[in-house]
Design an enzyme around this catalytic site. Structure first.
Site, PDB file in Angstrom:
ATOM      1  N   LEU A 111     -10.082 -23.482  10.637  1.00 15.83           N
ATOM      2  CA  LEU A 111      -9.173 -24.112  11.593  1.00 15.83           C
ATOM      3  C   LEU A 111      -8.650 -25.423  11.007  1.00 15.83           C
ATOM      4  CD1 LEU A 111      -8.124 -23.269  14.385  1.00 15.83           C
ATOM      5  CD2 LEU A 111      -9.783 -24.835  15.406  1.00 15.83           C
ATOM      6  N   GLY A 112      -8.044 -25.303   9.831  1.00 18.51           N
ATOM      7  CA  GLY A 112      -7.392 -26.437   9.205  1.00 18.51           C
ATOM      8  C   GLY A 112      -5.951 -26.543   9.676  1.00 18.51           C
ATOM      9  N   ILE A 149      -3.144 -24.941   8.805  1.00 18.74           N
ATOM     10  CA  ILE A 149      -2.482 -23.676   9.126  1.00 18.74           C
ATOM     11  C   ILE A 149      -3.202 -22.982  10.280  1.00 18.74           C
ATOM     12  CG2 ILE A 149      -1.784 -21.417   8.244  1.00 18.74           C
ATOM     13  CD1 ILE A 149      -1.599 -22.681   5.462  1.00 18.74           C
ATOM     14  N   ARG A 198      -7.131 -15.850   1.349  1.00 24.31           N
ATOM     15  CA  ARG A 198      -7.344 -15.426  -0.028  1.00 24.31           C
ATOM     16  C   ARG A 198      -8.012 -14.045  -0.023  1.00 24.31           C
ATOM     17  NH1 ARG A 198      -4.001 -18.348  -1.815  1.00 24.31           N
ATOM     18  NH2 ARG A 198      -4.256 -20.008  -3.355  1.00 24.31           N
ATOM     19  N   GLU A 218      -4.621  -9.175  -7.092  1.00 25.78           N
ATOM     20  CA  GLU A 218      -3.162  -9.077  -6.976  1.00 25.78           C
ATOM     21  C   GLU A 218      -2.490  -9.044  -8.346  1.00 25.78           C
ATOM     22  OE1 GLU A 218      -1.977 -12.364  -4.519  1.00 25.78           O
ATOM     23  OE2 GLU A 218      -3.154 -11.675  -2.799  1.00 25.78           O
ATOM     24  N   HIS A 271       1.723 -10.528  -0.336  1.00 27.30           N
ATOM     25  CA  HIS A 271       1.487 -11.971  -0.424  1.00 27.30           C
ATOM     26  C   HIS A 271       2.799 -12.735  -0.199  1.00 27.30           C
ATOM     27  CE1 HIS A 271      -1.404 -15.137  -2.292  1.00 27.30           C
ATOM     28  NE2 HIS A 271      -0.667 -15.673  -1.323  1.00 27.30           N
TER      29      HIS A 271
END
Length: 320
Positions: free
Chosen positions: A152-153, A155, A232, A261, A279
């Protein structure tokens, strides 16, 4: 010989970064993070770098005059910040300018996953609506759901703000509880997964988060559970996720990031209960331009004023 500082660009980077840097710096471009084709004497002149991807300790060791590394993106796990900090080298990233775009994409991916809109559009485009009739009802809905946010930063907070109007119950897991939110905090990721039926992961790649969403977490999420990952790919045990989707341990998943990826396992592609994006959470022209500008502005600020705008926490220099 130019008196402009030499700026290294190892590998591909946004064209706006390159064009703006070229106005103020002498550019030294390398094919990748090995910089194997670069002359040793030229590398010895490098004072700054702009990177989108890997910047390992081995490259840092070859740059005796390096002062600052501008990393394109919020995540900077490709840069060896420990090696940089040990040398007194500043590392910067591009927070905040992509918060809204990633949060918007997260909500879109969530809706796409639970309502199967991507399959419904394909049904129409393939002419099946006219030939075969209506698209089947989606087995899942967002209505009445309990959503857990893993991280919960900046973003994560934007995602939560967008979820509130959907009238869902929100909880979260972070290392330490926040004092500025009304959402329930869970000390463990398993505990959060047990309490919700949608899990949204938006955490960076760290030793603590790598593989954090594992068999136990997926089982706790349950047969009506949905996993959304926009952080990620390394956070998720990908083989365990594939198995959980195949055997009904969870109901579905929406993924914008993957373990290796751009390789995406065919087993994931073949599943009918997943929504997959390459992505692209921050991949709009306005947002990527803003990220590029922040990379350059950090480097200009360092060389003009001796301080970066958005240093990473591990950096040896903090802004005033």
């Amino acid at each position: 010989m130019s008196d402009r500082p030499v700026m290294l660009i190892p590998g591909r980077i946004h064209a706006r970064v390159r064009s703006r840097l070229a106005e103020k710096f002498e550019l030294l471009e390398a094919g990748d993070a090995s910089a194997s084709e670069c002359d040793v004497e030229k590398l010895a002149q490098v004072r700054g770098a702009a990177v989108s991807g890997r910047f390992p300790a081995s490259l840092i060791a070859r740059l005796p005059k390096l002062e600052v590394i501008g990393s394109f993106g919020v995540g900077y796990d490709g840069v060896d910040v420990t090696a940089a900090a040990a040398r007194g080298i500043v590392v910067t990233n591009t927070p905040d300018v992509l918060n809204d775009e990633v949060a918007d994409t997260t909500i879109a991916l969530l809706l796409n996953t639970v309502r199967l809109f991507h399959f419904a559009e394909r049904h129409l485009r393939d002419g099946r609506w006219e030939r075969e009739g209506a698209f089947p009802l989606s087995p899942l809905s967002l209505k009445g759901r309990r959503v857990g946010i893993h991280g919960l930063g900046r973003i994560g907070m934007e995602i939560a703000a967008r979820l509130v109007p959907f009238k869902v119950e929100i909880a979260y897991h972070t290392r330490r509880p926040r004092t500025d939110v009304p959402f329930a905090h869970h000390d463990t990721l398993v505990g959060l997964a047990k309490a919700v039926d949608i899990l949204i992961s938006i955490v960076p790649s760290t030793p603590q988060t790598n593989g954090a969403i594992n068999v136990e977490v997926l089982a706790a999420l349950g047969p009506s559970g949905v996993l959304i990952n926009v952080g990620r790919g390394s956070t998720v045990d990908q083989p365990a996720l594939i198995a959980a989707l195949q055997d009904g341990t969870i109901a579905g998943a929406g993924l914008d990031v993957f373990a290796d990826e751009p390789h995406v396992p065919q087993a994931l592609i073949d599943l009918p209960n997943v929504s997959l994006l390459p992505h692209v959470a921050s991949a709009s022209v306005p947002t990527r331009d803003a990220m590029a500008d922040l990379v350059v502005d950090n480097l200009l600020s360092w060389f003009n004023e001796g301080r970066p705008l958005t240093p990473v926490p591990e950096t040896p220099v903090s802004p005033d």
